[in-house]
Design a protein around this motif. Structure first.
Motif, short mmCIF file in Angstrom:
data_model
loop_
_atom_site.label_atom_id
_atom_site.label_comp_id
_atom_site.label_asym_id
_atom_site.label_seq_id
_atom_site.Cartn_x
_atom_site.Cartn_y
_atom_site.Cartn_z
N PHE B 153 39.89 76.94 -8.70
CA PHE B 153 40.91 77.17 -7.65
C PHE B 153 42.33 77.54 -8.21
CE2 PHE B 153 37.86 74.17 -4.77
CZ PHE B 153 36.67 75.16 -5.28
N SER B 154 43.18 77.99 -7.31
CA SER B 154 44.46 78.34 -6.87
C SER B 154 45.14 76.67 -7.18
CB SER B 154 45.26 78.95 -6.02
OG SER B 154 44.91 78.31 -4.47
N GLY B 155 46.49 77.11 -7.81
CA GLY B 155 47.09 75.95 -7.91
C GLY B 155 47.08 74.76 -6.76
N GLY B 156 47.36 75.74 -5.17
CA GLY B 156 47.62 75.73 -3.96
C GLY B 156 46.34 74.28 -3.54
N GLU B 157 45.32 75.02 -3.85
CA GLU B 157 44.01 74.46 -3.06
C GLU B 157 43.26 74.08 -4.74
OE1 GLU B 157 41.27 78.87 -2.20
OE2 GLU B 157 41.09 78.30 -4.39
N GLN B 158 44.45 73.55 -5.36
CA GLN B 158 43.60 72.22 -6.18
C GLN B 158 44.15 71.26 -5.33
OE1 GLN B 158 43.44 72.50 -10.53
NE2 GLN B 158 42.12 74.31 -10.90
N GLN B 159 45.35 71.30 -5.63
CA GLN B 159 46.56 70.57 -5.10
C GLN B 159 45.67 69.65 -4.06
OE1 GLN B 159 50.13 70.66 -3.62
NE2 GLN B 159 50.85 68.66 -4.06
N ARG B 160 45.61 70.52 -3.06
CA ARG B 160 44.75 69.73 -1.74
C ARG B 160 42.77 69.10 -2.08
NH1 ARG B 160 43.95 74.79 1.94
NH2 ARG B 160 44.48 76.13 -0.04
N VAL B 161 42.62 69.99 -3.10
CA VAL B 161 41.30 69.17 -3.48
C VAL B 161 41.62 67.47 -3.84
CG1 VAL B 161 39.58 68.49 -5.21
CG2 VAL B 161 39.50 71.07 -4.12
N ASN B 162 43.14 67.39 -5.08
CA ASN B 162 43.41 66.16 -5.72
C ASN B 162 43.77 65.70 -4.00
OD1 ASN B 162 43.85 64.72 -7.74
ND2 ASN B 162 45.89 65.46 -7.83
N ILE B 163 44.53 65.78 -2.95
CA ILE B 163 44.72 64.67 -1.74
C ILE B 163 43.46 64.36 -1.47
CG2 ILE B 163 46.07 65.43 0.46
CD1 ILE B 163 47.73 67.15 -0.81
N ALA B 164 42.75 65.20 -0.74
CA ALA B 164 41.32 64.95 -0.41
C ALA B 164 41.06 63.66 -0.90
CB ALA B 164 40.48 66.44 -0.15
N ARG B 165 40.81 63.29 -2.32
CA ARG B 165 40.64 62.58 -3.27
C ARG B 165 41.48 61.32 -3.14
NH1 ARG B 165 37.58 61.93 -8.25
NH2 ARG B 165 38.97 60.48 -9.52
N GLY B 166 42.72 61.85 -3.00
CA GLY B 166 43.44 60.61 -2.79
C GLY B 166 43.23 59.81 -1.55
N PHE B 167 43.68 60.55 -0.64
CA PHE B 167 43.16 59.83 1.31
C PHE B 167 42.11 59.55 1.61
CE2 PHE B 167 47.33 60.01 2.13
CZ PHE B 167 48.24 60.67 1.73
N ILE B 168 40.88 60.15 0.67
CA ILE B 168 39.78 59.86 0.96
C ILE B 168 39.32 57.80 0.96
CG2 ILE B 168 37.76 59.89 -1.19
CD1 ILE B 168 35.74 61.21 0.87
N SER B 169 39.69 57.14 -0.07
CA SER B 169 39.54 56.02 -0.55
C SER B 169 39.70 55.17 0.57
CB SER B 169 40.30 55.29 -2.05
OG SER B 169 42.03 55.63 -1.74
N GLU B 170 40.06 53.86 0.34
CA GLU B 170 40.65 53.36 1.68
C GLU B 170 41.04 51.87 0.95
OE1 GLU B 170 36.28 52.64 3.23
OE2 GLU B 170 36.71 53.85 4.57
N LEU B 171 41.41 52.11 0.02
CA LEU B 171 42.68 51.82 -0.67
C LEU B 171 43.38 50.82 -0.05
CD1 LEU B 171 42.35 53.25 -4.21
CD2 LEU B 171 40.59 51.31 -3.49
N PRO B 172 44.45 50.17 0.32
CA PRO B 172 45.63 49.69 0.61
C PRO B 172 47.25 49.77 0.17
CG PRO B 172 44.03 47.67 -0.66
CD PRO B 172 43.86 48.49 -0.67
N ILE B 173 47.36 50.47 -1.17
CA ILE B 173 47.94 50.89 -1.50
C ILE B 173 47.98 52.49 -1.94
CG2 ILE B 173 50.18 51.07 -3.56
CD1 ILE B 173 49.81 47.38 -3.29
N LEU B 174 48.70 53.27 -2.33
CA LEU B 174 48.77 54.91 -1.78
C LEU B 174 49.68 55.23 -2.94
CD1 LEU B 174 46.61 56.92 0.41
CD2 LEU B 174 46.08 56.29 -2.00
N LEU B 175 50.16 55.65 -3.60
CA LEU B 175 51.42 56.31 -4.46
C LEU B 175 51.21 57.30 -3.54
CD1 LEU B 175 51.16 54.10 -7.39
CD2 LEU B 175 52.12 53.60 -5.24
N LEU B 176 52.42 58.57 -3.63
CA LEU B 176 52.18 60.37 -4.19
C LEU B 176 53.06 60.23 -4.80
CD1 LEU B 176 51.70 60.11 0.23
CD2 LEU B 176 50.02 59.65 -1.55
N ASP B 177 52.63 61.51 -5.67
CA ASP B 177 53.88 62.05 -6.25
C ASP B 177 53.97 63.72 -5.85
OD1 ASP B 177 55.64 62.86 -8.37
OD2 ASP B 177 54.31 62.01 -10.06
#
Lengths: 265, 232
Positions: B153-177
């Motif tokens: 995928f393109s860089g932007g698409e990969q980043q969005r996949v990464n965001i989806a993977r990060g936000f899908i969890s129900e973890l109580p702490i999220l670190l966003l770089d």
């Protein structure tokens, strides 16, 4: 997952205490101690001659230690000193609760008998005697390691390197071991074949909740498969920690050298 | 303590043994806390140590001294001294990390890359994939790509996949770089909405964002990292 809580409360499966091995004046392995828990993957990294393969042989009871001990929690929950096990008990452990994946599949397979027999042999060794069920289980395992079941009657000497390695893995996993030792399992393979094997191993290890001790000189393999890393040099463990900690923030001079020696892809 | 993250006097120095043992101070005296439902944005110029602090909170970089208190299943665990197994448990059940780049495993389909954190925590594959699909849809990843591995995928698409993977969890702490670094305006707005939803769910977040507009939209508080400058 239920095993999450288990992870926080359970007992170690394998414990090494001050393990040492010398050959005359040469110390191949010095004072190694660690605990391995169910479902945990530990990578032992280091260059040739660092003692990592010696350590693997000590841990799996194939080599007698000069000092220290290895204990293993058997299926009945009792932790036993490996050196105190009888030969028959040790062999049974190797055929049931343990696996050993060699770098060279020819060492872990019988090259002249069929793939199905290679997998079935381990089942027969633990008392399976129903031909149909053995064959069914063998087919199932060939499928799981992505080998076409149509090849079940062919001997592994007709297989490619990657297929042989996947067959060796099937042979090891068919008895449902809790602990698998791996010695450079992707060592002799092409890069594309390696990626497929790593992906397969990663899924199987997670699905089956396997504990693994994997010896590798390839830090990418360690990163992909392991939770923890031990860096060895001159027979000693010089650094240990979570895999991403050791690889992203190595502290010891030799660990920094290893990490900085990786060529960018 | 009610804070989800409570950092006190944390220090980090790199010692570069291959460069004659040069000491590279990164941060000194890092002290701040993050409450549930709050997004703290770290500010400061490049090289000030923002990403290093995020990595220290994730247990990826080891601290030389100080304390990284994390509320994990009702108890406080100090990641600066925790055993590797504890750190892994904290990552599985408490802290998620959305890095700038996707570290994809070869051959795994995008939908499974996104669904994996839920499956690991016990959700059925079908349910996890359904949730993954919703998020990918919101982040404008066309359905025809879901079965492909994201490596191409393109860089932007990969980043969005990464965001989806990060936000899908129900973890109580999220670190966003830098979650919005290579996204267009429409997708940046989606990320802002996702952060707002996480706040309503009581998730504590620490973010690095260079875009001033996004920073104003998501930050409840700003912590200036230059105050932790390690330069002696």
């Amino acid at each position: 997952m239920a095993d999450q809580d288990l992870l926080e409360t359970d007992q170690p499966l394998l414990v090494a205490e001050s393990l040492s091995k010398s050959y005359g004046r040469i110390a191949a392995c010095r004072d190694v101690s660690f605990s391995l828990y169910p479902g945990e993957v530990l990578a032992i990294v280091g260059e040739s001659g660092s003692g990592k393969s010696t350590l693997l042989q000590l841990l799996s009871g194939q080599l007698a230690a000069s000092g220290g001990q290895v204990s293993y929690r058997m299926r009945d929950g009792v932790t036993r000193d490996l050196a105190a096990l009888g030969e028959a008990e040790r062999r049974l452990l190797f055929r049931t609760d343990w696996g050993f994946v060699h770098q060279d599949p020819a060492q872990g397979l019988r090259m002249a008998v069929s793939a199905g027999a290679n997998v079935g042999e381990r089942l027969m060794a633990v008392g399976w005697n129903h031909y149909g069920r053995i064959r069914e289980s063998a087919s199932d395992w060939l499928t799981r390691v992505e080998i076409d079941v149509a090849r079940i009657d062919d001997a592994p000497r007709t297989y490619s390197g990657g297929m042989r390695q996947r067959l060796q893995i099937a042979r090891n996993l068919v008895t449902g071991p809790r602990l698998v030792f791996m010695d450079e399992p992707t060592g002799g393979l092409d890069v594309s074949v390696q990626a497929r094997l790593l992906d397969l191993l990663r899924n199987l290890v997670a699905e089956l909740h396997l504990a693994v001790v994997i010896v590798t000189h390839d830090l990418a393999v360690a990163r992909l498969l392991s939770h923890r890393v031990m860096v060895m040099k001159g027979g000693r463990v010089i650094e240990t920690g979570l895999t991403d900690q050791v690889l992203d923030d190595p502290r010891e001079p030799y660990s920094q050298l290893l990490v900085s020696s990786i060529l960018p892809p | 303590m009610t804070a989800m993250i409570d950092i006190a006097d944390a220090n980090k120095t790199f010692t570069m043994h291959l460069q004659g043992g040069i000491e590279l101070p990164v941060v000194r005296g890092v002290t701040f806390h993050v409450d549930p439902g709050e997004c703290v944005v770290l500010s400061g110029p490049s090289g000030a140590g923002k990403s290093s602090i995020l990595k220290m909170i994730f247990g990826n970089y080891r601290c030389d001294s100080g304390r990284i208190g994390i509320r994990h299943r009702g108890e406080v665990i100090d990641l600066a001294t925790a055993e590797p197994r504890q750190v892994l448990n904290v990552r599985r059940a408490t802290i998620g990390y959305v890095s700038q780049f996707l570290r994809a495993v070869p051959r795994v389909a995008t939908i499974d890359v996104v669904a994996e954190p839920l499956i690991v925590n016990g959700m059925t594959r079908a349910d996890a994939q359904a949730r993954a699909g919703e998020l990918l849809h919101r982040l404008n990843i066309p359905e025809r790509l879901w079965q492909l591995p994201p490596a191409t995928f393109s860089g932007g698409e990969q980043q969005r996949v990464n965001i989806a993977r990060g936000f899908i969890s129900e973890l109580p702490i999220l670190l966003l770089d830098e979650p919005t670094a290579s996204l267009d305006a429409a997708n940046r707005a989606v990320v802002v909405a996702l952060v707002a939803e996480k706040k309503r769910q009581g998730v504590a977040m620490v973010a690095i964002v260079h875009d001033d507009e996004i920073r104003h939209l998501i930050a409840d508080r700003i912590v200036d990292v230059t105050s932790f400058a390690a330069a002696a």
